[in-house]
Write a protein that holds these residues in place. Structure first.
Motif, PDB file in Angstrom:
ATOM      1  N   VAL A  95       0.824  -1.206   0.000  1.00 49.79           N
ATOM      2  CA  VAL A  95       0.000   0.000   0.000  1.00 49.79           C
ATOM      3  C   VAL A  95       0.857   1.254   0.000  1.00 49.79           C
ATOM      4  O   VAL A  95       0.527   2.243  -0.653  1.00 49.79           O
ATOM      5  CB  VAL A  95      -0.940  -0.013   1.221  1.00 49.79           C
ATOM      6  CG1 VAL A  95      -1.672   1.313   1.353  1.00 49.79           C
ATOM      7  CG2 VAL A  95      -1.931  -1.162   1.112  1.00 49.79           C
ATOM      8  N   MET A  96       1.960   1.234   0.719  1.00 52.70           N
ATOM      9  CA  MET A  96       2.768   2.446   0.878  1.00 52.70           C
ATOM     10  C   MET A  96       3.159   3.037  -0.466  1.00 52.70           C
ATOM     11  O   MET A  96       3.045   4.239  -0.706  1.00 52.70           O
ATOM     12  CB  MET A  96       4.015   2.133   1.718  1.00 52.70           C
ATOM     13  CG  MET A  96       4.961   3.306   1.893  1.00 52.70           C
ATOM     14  SD  MET A  96       6.226   3.379   0.579  1.00 52.70           S
ATOM     15  CE  MET A  96       7.100   4.872   1.017  1.00 52.70           C
ATOM     16  N   GLU A  97       3.666   2.194  -1.379  1.00 54.29           N
ATOM     17  CA  GLU A  97       4.096   2.692  -2.680  1.00 54.29           C
ATOM     18  C   GLU A  97       2.937   3.294  -3.460  1.00 54.29           C
ATOM     19  O   GLU A  97       3.072   4.342  -4.107  1.00 54.29           O
ATOM     20  CB  GLU A  97       4.754   1.583  -3.494  1.00 54.29           C
ATOM     21  CG  GLU A  97       6.145   1.195  -3.020  1.00 54.29           C
ATOM     22  CD  GLU A  97       6.122   0.187  -1.890  1.00 54.29           C
ATOM     23  OE1 GLU A  97       5.009  -0.115  -1.385  1.00 54.29           O
ATOM     24  OE2 GLU A  97       7.192  -0.293  -1.497  1.00 54.29           O
ATOM     25  N   ASN A  98       1.785   2.639  -3.409  1.00 48.30           N
ATOM     26  CA  ASN A  98       0.637   3.146  -4.154  1.00 48.30           C
ATOM     27  C   ASN A  98       0.159   4.492  -3.619  1.00 48.30           C
ATOM     28  O   ASN A  98      -0.301   5.348  -4.386  1.00 48.30           O
ATOM     29  CB  ASN A  98      -0.509   2.128  -4.107  1.00 48.30           C
ATOM     30  CG  ASN A  98      -0.232   0.921  -4.974  1.00 48.30           C
ATOM     31  OD1 ASN A  98       0.645   0.944  -5.833  1.00 48.30           O
ATOM     32  ND2 ASN A  98      -0.973  -0.156  -4.758  1.00 48.30           N
ATOM     33  N   LEU A  99       0.248   4.698  -2.299  1.00 43.88           N
ATOM     34  CA  LEU A  99      -0.138   5.979  -1.719  1.00 43.88           C
ATOM     35  C   LEU A  99       0.909   7.050  -2.000  1.00 43.88           C
ATOM     36  O   LEU A  99       0.577   8.189  -2.328  1.00 43.88           O
ATOM     37  CB  LEU A  99      -0.338   5.826  -0.209  1.00 43.88           C
ATOM     38  CG  LEU A  99      -1.436   4.867   0.248  1.00 43.88           C
ATOM     39  CD1 LEU A  99      -1.529   4.858   1.768  1.00 43.88           C
ATOM     40  CD2 LEU A  99      -2.779   5.232  -0.362  1.00 43.88           C
ATOM     41  N   ALA A 100       2.175   6.697  -1.853  1.00 42.56           N
ATOM     42  CA  ALA A 100       3.244   7.671  -2.075  1.00 42.56           C
ATOM     43  C   ALA A 100       3.265   8.164  -3.514  1.00 42.56           C
ATOM     44  O   ALA A 100       3.598   9.329  -3.786  1.00 42.56           O
ATOM     45  CB  ALA A 100       4.587   7.048  -1.714  1.00 42.56           C
ATOM     46  N   ARG A 101       2.920   7.300  -4.461  1.00 42.32           N
ATOM     47  CA  ARG A 101       2.940   7.671  -5.874  1.00 42.32           C
ATOM     48  C   ARG A 101       1.998   8.845  -6.166  1.00 42.32           C
ATOM     49  O   ARG A 101       2.253   9.636  -7.086  1.00 42.32           O
ATOM     50  CB  ARG A 101       2.567   6.464  -6.736  1.00 42.32           C
ATOM     51  CG  ARG A 101       2.783   6.660  -8.232  1.00 42.32           C
ATOM     52  CD  ARG A 101       2.400   5.419  -9.018  1.00 42.32           C
ATOM     53  NE  ARG A 101       3.031   4.239  -8.460  1.00 42.32           N
ATOM     54  CZ  ARG A 101       2.360   3.217  -7.920  1.00 42.32           C
ATOM     55  NH1 ARG A 101       1.028   3.228  -7.899  1.00 42.32           N
ATOM     56  NH2 ARG A 101       3.011   2.184  -7.437  1.00 42.32           N
TER      57      ARG A 101
END
Length: 510
Positions: A129-135
């Motif tokens: 999830v972190m990568e998808n939110l940070a993007r």
């Protein structure tokens, strides 16, 4: 990535799958709001289990199966039922949802369509999830400067009610609120000053107004949307209105039957479906340029290579592929596309196959043409060596799951150039790991140059190496989540949350 099938599911002769209408009848046995609340409690507990990296005790209870049960409940459920709803009820319905049969198999259209549907249904919840939110911030804010038509800070405020980064914080806070309160939170609690730190610096009333505007819908509206979007014969894969508004207004409460969909709202996918209807082609055109820039920033992490941007050639300003990376071992050609799979693609329909061939095929052809220009020693490409292998990579903003669905051979095989496909998440993770690795070029050649298109998985270039954080995503994530995440959780751990939270997290170990 793994595809889950319920025990007893068989595709082919002796089909044992459950017809969708039978599954719908089973859902209708239970009062609608009680089932939605129990789905929400189960979803909250599941998110906690996943956060602690513990396996679910019930294989079929997954984010996507809970969302499927909730969608059917919205479309077909009623209140005039008296059957008791328990944790086991939800587990059983999730198992039956997984077991719903595919009409394409019944008429002999093949297993590939089944795998396509399952891949798009299940794989999203298996990504970090972190990568998808940070993007969201890294793409839409950090790469917007100077892009014609790109939304500015005030544009986001006018659309969302707050600036983009605060919108991301509010979405995350709403998710934590649901997970910490058994999937259901009273509006009274959201306005309580004791949980105000979860929304700071936005006041609770303003935060609730933003949630009401973008995340919340009443039962009747969701019911109508679910029914209107239901495709006959393919009800299981029909659009779920909870993906647009994941919080259900039930009395004085907000209920999240599928909590992960709250986070989906603040990913680039969720923001696309919020922004595109408001801004139209102005936004979608700008997004293409922003994503191309974003991919270039990611590729620059590969310090072993010399990066060349798009090369213009010919009398009419023709352009080669978006990026060319020169390693000692290989020349990597990269074409960037802000493609997203339509419902026809996600469900493996004939029209979807044609659309996929057109979209991915165009990118493939652009790579092949660029490779030809390099081999022919076109003057514009004189700086690109032709004394080493050349491979191609298509990078899309959203996943297409080509390799997993058997479409790789049809779309990516070429006698002229080995071409692979990856989406943003794959690229971000791979370049982070390979950033300082001496044999990065050799690894990319081995994977993307594989003779079998099915084996060209970009992430496999990092096999055997330790994980590494992507600095571009880390910077973006830390900026918009500037408030320590434990401060958000502490707000819901207060006595007020215990007093006002209406949901109860089930103790069955989901």
């Amino acid at each position: 990535m793994q595809i889950r099938m319920a025990p007893g599911v068989r595709y082919g002769p002796g089909l044992k799958a459950t017809p969708y209408r039978e599954f719908e009848r089973r859902v209708r046995r239970y009062p609608r709001t009680a089932l939605l609340r129990r789905c929400a409690a189960t979803s909250a507990a599941l998110e906690q289990v996943w956060a602690e990296r513990q396996p679910s005790l019930h294989m079929s209870v997954q984010p996507w199966s809970l969302a499927g049960v909730a969608r059917t409940c919205l479309a077909a459920g009623t209140e005039d039922r008296t059957a008791n709803v328990s944790d086991n009820t939800v587990a059983s319905l999730c198992s039956q949802f997984v077991n719903v049969g595919d009409p394409d198999v019944a008429v002999g259209l093949g297993i590939e369509r089944v795998i396509t549907k399952m891949a798009f249904e299940q794989f999203a919840s298996q990504y970090s999830v972190m990568e998808n939110l940070a993007r969201s911030g890294a793409l839409l804010l950090d790469h917007a400067d100077g892009v014609p038509g790109a939304p500015r800070a005030q544009d986001w405020i006018d659309l969302l009610g707050v600036d983009l980064e605060q919108y991301l914080r509010l979405g995350f806070a709403a998710f934590v609120a649901m997970v910490e309160n058994g999937g259901s939170v009273s509006r009274e609690l959201l306005l309580d000053k004791r949980v105000a730190p979860a929304f700071a610096p936005v006041a609770p009333a303003e935060a609730l107004a933003v949630l009401d505007r973008h995340f919340v819908a009443p039962l009747d509206r969701l019911r109508g949307q679910a029914r209107d979007a239901e495709a006959s014969g393919r009800e299981k894969w029909s659009w779920n209105p909870l993906s647009a508004t994941p919080l259900v207004k039930i009395g004085g409460d907000l209920v999240a039957p599928a909590a992960h969909l709250i986070l989906d709202k603040i990913t680039t996918t969720g923001l696309y479906y919020t922004a595109a209807p408001a801004w139209g082609s102005r936004f979608t055109d700008a997004l293409g340029t922003m994503f191309e820039r974003y991919v270039g920033t990611q590729l620059r992490l590969l310090t072993q290579a010399v990066l060349h941007p798009e090369i213009v050639y010919g009398p009419n300003g023709e352009k080669g592929c978006d990026y060319l990376l020169i390693f000692d071992e290989v020349v990597l050609l990269v074409e960037v596309k802000t493609l997203r799979p339509t419902v026809l693609v996600r469900t493996g329909q004939d029209d979807g196959e044609a659309e996929l061939t057109k979209r991915i095929g165009h990118a493939r052809d652009q790579l092949i043409r660029t490779a030809q220009l390099v081999r022919e020693r076109h003057p514009a490409f004189a700086a690109i060596p032709d004394d080493r292998p050349t491979v191609g990579l298509i990078v899309t903003l959203e996943p297409f799951h080509l390799h997993q669905t058997g479409r790789a051979e049809q779309l990516l095989i070429s006698a002229e150039l080995a071409v692979g496909a990856a989406w943003a998440h794959d690229l971000e993770g791979t370049v982070a790991v390979l950033a300082e690795v001496e044999d990065a070029g050799a690894r990319l050649l081995r994977v993307l140059g594989a003779s079998d298109p099915w084996r060209r998985h970009l992430r496999e270039a990092a096999d055997g190496l330790p994980d590494a954080a992507n600095p571009i995503l880390d910077t973006a994530y830390e900026r918009w989540s500037a408030m320590p995440q434990d401060a958000v959780q502490q707000a819901w751990d207060s006595d007020s949350a215990s007093a006002h939270g209406r949901g109860v997290v089930p103790d069955s170990g989901f």
